[in-house]
Design a protein around this motif. Sequence first.
Motif, PDB file in Angstrom:
ATOM      1  N   ASN A  16       0.817  -1.210   0.000  1.00 19.12           N
ATOM      2  CA  ASN A  16       0.000   0.000   0.000  1.00 19.12           C
ATOM      3  C   ASN A  16       0.855   1.266   0.000  1.00 19.12           C
ATOM      4  OD1 ASN A  16      -2.743  -1.116   0.067  1.00 19.12           O
ATOM      5  ND2 ASN A  16      -2.166  -1.882   2.092  1.00 19.12           N
ATOM      6  N   ILE A  17       1.879   1.234  -0.843  1.00 18.67           N
ATOM      7  CA  ILE A  17       2.760   2.394  -1.021  1.00 18.67           C
ATOM      8  C   ILE A  17       2.933   2.641  -2.513  1.00 18.67           C
ATOM      9  CG2 ILE A  17       5.055   3.373  -0.637  1.00 18.67           C
ATOM     10  CD1 ILE A  17       5.339   1.535   1.779  1.00 18.67           C
ATOM     11  N   ILE A  18       2.823   3.892  -2.922  1.00 14.56           N
ATOM     12  CA  ILE A  18       3.024   4.258  -4.318  1.00 14.56           C
ATOM     13  C   ILE A  18       4.421   4.860  -4.469  1.00 14.56           C
ATOM     14  CG2 ILE A  18       2.287   5.794  -6.176  1.00 14.56           C
ATOM     15  CD1 ILE A  18      -0.559   5.519  -5.053  1.00 14.56           C
ATOM     16  N   PRO A  19       5.276   4.232  -5.289  1.00 14.35           N
ATOM     17  CA  PRO A  19       6.602   4.814  -5.528  1.00 14.35           C
ATOM     18  C   PRO A  19       6.447   6.182  -6.191  1.00 14.35           C
ATOM     19  CG  PRO A  19       6.445   2.571  -6.395  1.00 14.35           C
ATOM     20  CD  PRO A  19       5.060   3.007  -6.056  1.00 14.35           C
ATOM     21  N   PRO A  20       7.377   7.078  -5.937  1.00 16.03           N
ATOM     22  CA  PRO A  20       7.224   8.441  -6.454  1.00 16.03           C
ATOM     23  C   PRO A  20       7.718   8.627  -7.881  1.00 16.03           C
ATOM     24  CG  PRO A  20       9.237   8.296  -5.200  1.00 16.03           C
ATOM     25  CD  PRO A  20       8.590   6.935  -5.108  1.00 16.03           C
ATOM     26  N   THR A  21       7.385   9.772  -8.427  1.00 20.58           N
ATOM     27  CA  THR A  21       8.036  10.300  -9.624  1.00 20.58           C
ATOM     28  C   THR A  21       9.041  11.322  -9.111  1.00 20.58           C
ATOM     29  OG1 THR A  21       5.901  10.186 -10.753  1.00 20.58           O
ATOM     30  CG2 THR A  21       7.674  11.401 -11.861  1.00 20.58           C
ATOM     31  N   ILE A  22      10.320  11.074  -9.297  1.00 23.37           N
ATOM     32  CA  ILE A  22      11.302  12.050  -8.817  1.00 23.37           C
ATOM     33  C   ILE A  22      11.659  13.021  -9.944  1.00 23.37           C
ATOM     34  CG2 ILE A  22      12.196  10.418  -7.128  1.00 23.37           C
ATOM     35  CD1 ILE A  22      14.733  10.168  -8.905  1.00 23.37           C
ATOM     36  N   ASN A  23      12.271  14.132  -9.570  1.00 21.85           N
ATOM     37  CA  ASN A  23      12.788  15.154 -10.502  1.00 21.85           C
ATOM     38  C   ASN A  23      11.705  15.972 -11.190  1.00 21.85           C
ATOM     39  OD1 ASN A  23      15.348  14.097  -9.937  1.00 21.85           O
ATOM     40  ND2 ASN A  23      15.297  12.735 -11.704  1.00 21.85           N
ATOM     41  N   THR A  24      10.451  15.709 -10.903  1.00 25.78           N
ATOM     42  CA  THR A  24       9.366  16.462 -11.536  1.00 25.78           C
ATOM     43  C   THR A  24       9.016  17.655 -10.649  1.00 25.78           C
ATOM     44  OG1 THR A  24       8.504  14.505 -12.648  1.00 25.78           O
ATOM     45  CG2 THR A  24       6.989  16.346 -12.351  1.00 25.78           C
ATOM     46  N   VAL A  25       9.306  18.834 -11.160  1.00 23.01           N
ATOM     47  CA  VAL A  25       9.116  20.057 -10.380  1.00 23.01           C
ATOM     48  C   VAL A  25       7.953  20.888 -10.928  1.00 23.01           C
ATOM     49  CG1 VAL A  25      10.185  22.182  -9.571  1.00 23.01           C
ATOM     50  CG2 VAL A  25      11.575  20.112  -9.806  1.00 23.01           C
ATOM     51  N   ASN A  26       7.975  21.121 -12.224  1.00 27.76           N
ATOM     52  CA  ASN A  26       6.936  21.925 -12.872  1.00 27.76           C
ATOM     53  C   ASN A  26       6.284  21.098 -13.974  1.00 27.76           C
ATOM     54  OD1 ASN A  26       7.482  24.462 -11.432  1.00 27.76           O
ATOM     55  ND2 ASN A  26       9.405  24.445 -12.585  1.00 27.76           N
ATOM     56  N   ILE A  27       5.064  20.652 -13.737  1.00 28.68           N
ATOM     57  CA  ILE A  27       4.379  19.803 -14.716  1.00 28.68           C
ATOM     58  C   ILE A  27       4.058  20.611 -15.971  1.00 28.68           C
ATOM     59  CG2 ILE A  27       2.285  18.469 -15.173  1.00 28.68           C
ATOM     60  CD1 ILE A  27       2.341  17.588 -12.268  1.00 28.68           C
TER      61      ILE A  27
END
Length: 413
Positions: A360-371
């Motif tokens: 029940n953990i969602i791995p993140p998207t890293i390095n994404t600052v401004n979509i």
Amino acid sequence: MKRVVITGLGALTPIGNTVNEFWDSAIKGKTGATRITKFDPTQFKTTFASEVKNFNPENYLDRNEIKRSDPFTQYALYSVTEAFGDSGLNMESLSPFDIGVIWGSGQGGMQTFEDEVKNYTTGGMNPRFNPFFIPKMLVNMASGMIAMKFGLMGINYTAVSACASSNSAIMDAFNYIRLNKAKVMVTGGSEAPITEASIGGFGSMKALSNRNDDPQHASRPFDVDRDGFVMGEGAGALILEEYEHAKKRGAKIYAEIVGAAMTDDAYHISATHPEGIGAIKAMQLAMEEAKLNPGQINYLNAHATSTPVGDISEMKAVAKTFNNEYKNLKISATKSMTGHLMGAAGAVEAILAIKSIQYNIIPPTINTVNIDPQIPQSLPIVAGDALDSKINVAMSNTFGFGGHNGTVIFRRL
């Protein structure tokens, strides 16, 4: 139709050489991107990639296996060994014809091909090829050698659909068990594409990031400043098993596969359809087969490679598919950490989807600052840190050159 469950997992990735290491690194947001060490990249536009680290095949494979195999096959053998150990299967209790292998790879023995051609052209008066050249290079050789190592005599072939290859393999393995043509299937994918030809070729297409001064932040899916993907390598293996067979032997069951579908964009040799028409249909068909509606999907592991065009088209497709039903949905792009493992991408991302259900953990998207403003801003993208969230159903997307779209859905049992 038979039900199909996952009872074993194995992984070799740029951020972990076992499933547990891989999962731990993913939820901590670690990246595998570093300067290339497999060759001198100085003359290349891109000088970095996500390499497998601290892996010596001599520690895991015998001399003959190494002599006769390309790195992509070595990666496959390593990950499948872990998956079989994890599954607890008693091989002697099954007929060898009840267990098959469907593997995925996009390029196969690219390193072998490069090495042999170079050796031939610099061979002086008596150039020759190694007698293992062709067997090592063949894309199907990983599935063949998995069968030889473990004595598996059932269905055996390799699925090739570029970066959708291992989702294609998983889907086919799922269907063979459902049709009662196998009790157990070994599936997944492997790729060893960090070679001069691959880096040079993808670089010439302007598909790779050129953020050479900051490789750890180069893979940035959805971000307005993304400039291409980071090449990755490795393998992911899954043991699929008929549900009643797994239940009878008291197997540990990670999740059930409940839906899978493939379509094609029929649009361009490398670009995705700008409106994601094929991707929409793949997701819809997979949900239809799973008897689920968009509101029941809790996690989407997006294909999202960090290319300017691809990320937009996929997110447009997701927005249309889910029709703003985001109450229970979260999205992340784990290639931000692993890089793009090409034909192995679907396999390692399926493992993360399955582990997300387990924990029940969602791995993140890293390095994404401004979509990117071209991406629907209402999409629930998990950026920065992992997220605790109840996950009963996870979807994984993969897309490949040639327009291939593959979607697989996993559900808590």
